[in-house]
Each structure stands twice: as structure tokens, then as C-alpha cells.
Motif scaffolding. Sequence first.
Motif, short mmCIF file in Angstrom:
data_model
loop_
_atom_site.label_atom_id
_atom_site.label_comp_id
_atom_site.label_asym_id
_atom_site.label_seq_id
_atom_site.Cartn_x
_atom_site.Cartn_y
_atom_site.Cartn_z
N LEU A 76 -42.66 -2.58 26.06
CA LEU A 76 -42.04 -1.56 26.91
C LEU A 76 -40.55 -1.43 26.62
CD1 LEU A 76 -43.89 -2.35 30.27
CD2 LEU A 76 -44.20 -0.31 28.83
N VAL A 77 -39.91 -2.55 26.37
CA VAL A 77 -38.47 -2.52 26.04
C VAL A 77 -38.24 -1.77 24.73
CG1 VAL A 77 -36.46 -3.93 25.41
CG2 VAL A 77 -37.88 -4.58 27.37
N ARG A 78 -39.11 -2.00 23.75
CA ARG A 78 -38.97 -1.29 22.47
C ARG A 78 -39.12 0.22 22.64
NH1 ARG A 78 -42.14 -5.61 20.51
NH2 ARG A 78 -44.02 -4.27 20.40
N LEU A 79 -39.88 0.62 23.66
CA LEU A 79 -40.01 2.05 23.93
C LEU A 79 -38.78 2.62 24.63
CD1 LEU A 79 -43.74 2.29 25.16
CD2 LEU A 79 -42.81 3.05 22.97
N GLY A 80 -37.91 1.71 25.12
CA GLY A 80 -36.68 2.16 25.76
C GLY A 80 -36.60 1.90 27.25
N HIS A 81 -37.57 1.20 27.81
CA HIS A 81 -37.57 0.93 29.25
C HIS A 81 -36.70 -0.28 29.61
CE1 HIS A 81 -40.81 3.78 30.23
NE2 HIS A 81 -41.37 3.41 29.08
N SER A 82 -36.02 -0.17 30.73
CA SER A 82 -35.28 -1.30 31.30
C SER A 82 -35.61 -1.48 32.78
CB SER A 82 -33.77 -1.13 31.11
OG SER A 82 -33.33 0.07 31.74
N ARG A 83 -36.08 -0.42 33.44
CA ARG A 83 -36.53 -0.50 34.83
C ARG A 83 -38.05 -0.73 34.82
NH1 ARG A 83 -33.51 -1.54 38.89
NH2 ARG A 83 -34.68 -0.18 40.32
N ILE A 84 -38.42 -1.98 34.56
CA ILE A 84 -39.83 -2.34 34.42
C ILE A 84 -40.26 -3.12 35.66
CG2 ILE A 84 -41.54 -3.56 33.03
CD1 ILE A 84 -39.53 -3.31 30.67
N ALA A 85 -41.24 -2.60 36.38
CA ALA A 85 -41.74 -3.27 37.58
C ALA A 85 -42.90 -4.20 37.22
CB ALA A 85 -42.21 -2.25 38.61
N PHE A 86 -42.98 -5.32 37.94
CA PHE A 86 -44.10 -6.25 37.79
C PHE A 86 -44.95 -6.19 39.05
CE2 PHE A 86 -46.06 -10.35 38.70
CZ PHE A 86 -46.74 -10.60 37.52
N LEU A 87 -46.26 -6.07 38.87
CA LEU A 87 -47.19 -5.99 39.99
C LEU A 87 -48.20 -7.12 39.84
CD1 LEU A 87 -47.36 -3.89 42.31
CD2 LEU A 87 -49.17 -2.74 41.01
N GLY A 88 -48.11 -8.12 40.73
CA GLY A 88 -49.01 -9.27 40.66
C GLY A 88 -49.74 -9.49 41.97
N GLU B 122 -52.65 5.40 25.43
CA GLU B 122 -51.86 6.60 25.73
C GLU B 122 -51.01 6.51 26.99
OE1 GLU B 122 -55.04 9.29 26.11
OE2 GLU B 122 -55.56 9.31 23.97
N SER B 123 -51.04 5.38 27.70
CA SER B 123 -50.40 5.33 29.02
C SER B 123 -48.94 4.90 28.98
CB SER B 123 -51.18 4.38 29.94
OG SER B 123 -51.12 3.06 29.47
N CYS B 124 -48.40 4.66 27.79
CA CYS B 124 -47.01 4.25 27.68
C CYS B 124 -46.26 5.17 26.70
CB CYS B 124 -46.90 2.81 27.18
SG CYS B 124 -47.59 1.58 28.31
N SER B 125 -45.03 5.51 27.07
CA SER B 125 -44.18 6.29 26.17
C SER B 125 -42.72 5.98 26.52
CB SER B 125 -44.45 7.79 26.32
OG SER B 125 -44.05 8.24 27.61
N SER B 126 -41.82 6.53 25.77
CA SER B 126 -40.40 6.35 26.06
C SER B 126 -40.07 7.00 27.40
CB SER B 126 -39.54 6.97 24.96
OG SER B 126 -39.80 6.34 23.73
N PRO B 127 -39.12 6.45 28.16
CA PRO B 127 -38.78 7.04 29.47
C PRO B 127 -38.18 8.43 29.30
CG PRO B 127 -37.21 5.31 28.87
CD PRO B 127 -38.33 5.24 27.88
N ASN B 128 -38.51 9.29 30.28
CA ASN B 128 -38.00 10.67 30.30
C ASN B 128 -38.39 11.45 29.07
OD1 ASN B 128 -36.62 10.10 32.74
ND2 ASN B 128 -34.94 9.18 31.57
N LYS B 129 -39.57 11.14 28.51
CA LYS B 129 -40.02 11.84 27.31
C LYS B 129 -40.40 13.27 27.65
CE LYS B 129 -43.48 11.58 23.62
NZ LYS B 129 -44.59 10.83 23.05
#
Length: 360
Positions: free
Chosen positions: A197-209, A353-360
Motif C-alpha cells: 500500500l505504501v508503494r502505491l502512495g498511501h500513508s493514511r492506512i487503517a488497520f481493522l482487527g 483490483e481493490s487497491c490503487s494509488s490514492p486520489n486516482k
Amino acid sequence: MSDVFTKDFTPKYVKLASLFKDKIINGELPHNTKLPTNRTLAKNYSVSLQTANKALKLLARQRLIVPAVGDGTYVSYHRETEKTIRKVALVGTAFGQGFRSPYPYYTQLLGGLHDFFLNNNLIAVKTTASEKNFFKEFNDGEFDGVVFTSPGKKWFPVINDVAKSQIPYVVISGGREGMIRITTDNVGGSRKAVDYLVRLGHSRIAFLGLDAKFFSNERQEGYKIALKANRIKFDEDLSCMVPPGSGNAKKTLDALFSLKEPPTAIFAAGFHLAVKAFRYMQLSGIKIPDDVSLLSFDDFEMIYNYFVPAVTAVKQNIFELGSRGAEILLNQMLGNRNVARETVLPTEINVRESCSSPNK
């Protein structure tokens, strides 16, 4: 010789039988060896005559020895040719009848166990025993080993006593350090997810456990390690453990998307959480992945491939988890006491298909 009997819940006759079972299977007492008389056993091991009798009867039921009328008792097990059918107790709350489960994870896990059992003369029996009466059921002499699947902490004292009694066992997913166990690399898998996710450009990454679940704790640990490695500050508001109970996932997601800076990506620590997050965003008009990316731990291809968009997921080899766990158990049954205390299986990411760069 009475020092072989440590204080725990296991009856002495079971321990005495286990001691001789190991010697027989290891070849220390080979085929056709004559065993000491009941009275000699009782004297040598400082047990009652009744205990010695019950131990020999247990060995006979396990087809390891055979009494010869008027001539004592002999080892019937032949190490080179014997194909003894061994019975294994399955301890796990998610099992249905036979090798079936309503949960995708346990369906695959049971498939791995079943495949290995069929090919190695093992019979699995689901035990309904609780942690309080486990030894009463087990010590009937019907089982040769135990598989514990995802045991809660209440089972840890039982597992410790099983280990002390030298009963073959394996913990599949869960347990703690020092137990003979096999598990998925939950920490490493989570690091791979966050790194992606970071490589895609995300920094606001939520964890759901899921709160109070060992795998969620390990996956949250991997999440934190990956954030630190990528120089992203840990934000408590983005790291969420969902309490047990209906509706709590929605409340958690409501809180996440009410933040001044909501997440641009969600990493769900399990299949059910990913499904709930997916439905929540669909119903809320949040587009995946245009508005928020979604990545799941646990990859069930027959399900995720039919989502629109198809869900990117961390794949653990659950079938192998079952088959390798069964192999570890069988090695102990065959007398190998030097099995690895811990086996960790690697993970991989299936990109969909569920991940992409933010604000794409």
C-alpha cells in the motif's frame, strides 16, 4: 523409577503405557520381546498392581502388545511392517461433523489434515471435551495424539500437561512460544500488505482487527513494524480492534470515516472484516479503489474473485498448514521427539483490483 510420574492430570497407567509405547515404537522393545509380569512392572515403577494391569490393557487395545495364554505378554508391533491405524483427537470449536466446517478457513485446514490422514493410516475424531474434562475423555485410551486448532488461552494449561505427559500433539495456528506448533507468518504477511500500500502512495492506512484474537494481535504488530520501517507515524485512531458483537464493525468504520483525515486505504486482518468493510463502503457510496483501497489478510479466491472489484489479499497456505501439522504429529507418534518447536509458513500477496494509488 517412580520419578517418571510428574504431577498433573494424567493418570499413572496412561503415563506408564506411554513410556512403553515409546520404547516399542522406537525399537528399544522390538517385535516378540517378552514384557515383565504385571507384578514386576508394579514393583519396578512403584505403582499399584491395578495401575500396571490397566497400562498393559491400554497397550493391548492400541495393538502394540498381545498376551500369550500361560506364557506372558509379548510385543506385537513390528516396526518395519506394521501399518497401525492411529486415532487423532481434533480439538477446535469451528468443526462440524466429519471433515466439514461452515468457515472457509477451517474448510481448507481440514482438507489438508484429511488428505494427510488418508494417506498415513490416521483417523480423526472431533472431541467435544472441554478444557476441564479433556483428560477424562482422552485417557480412555482411544486416541494416539491430539491436534489443537486455534486454541484459546484457557486451553494452554491442558496443552502444557499434554506435553509433560509426552502425548503426541500439535497446535495449528495460535498457542505460544515453547509449544509444538505450526502457524502462518502473520507478522510478515502484514508487513507485505502495508509495504504494498505504501508503494502505491498511501500513508493514511487503517488497520481493522478482531479484539482478543491472537492472529489480529500478530497482524497488528506487523502493521506497526511496516509503518515504522516506512517512516510513517503510527496513529492510534487508524489502528482499530473491533470488539465482539453484532454491529461493532459498523461502529468502528463509522468512526474511521468520521475522522478529519479519513484513511485512504484499509488493511483488514481477516476475511470477515474485509467483507464487512467492503459492504459498508458499498452502502456508503465509497468507491473501491477510487476513494479507498481495500486489502485483506486471508485469500479465498472462490469468493474474492467474484467481488466487484476483486479483492487484493494476503494469501496463507491453509491446506499446507493442515497437512504439515498432521505430519509433525505423525513424526511424534513414530517416536521422533526432536521435532521443531515452531514451524512458520510464508505468505504472498494476490494483487487484484481493490487497491490503487490514492486520489486516482
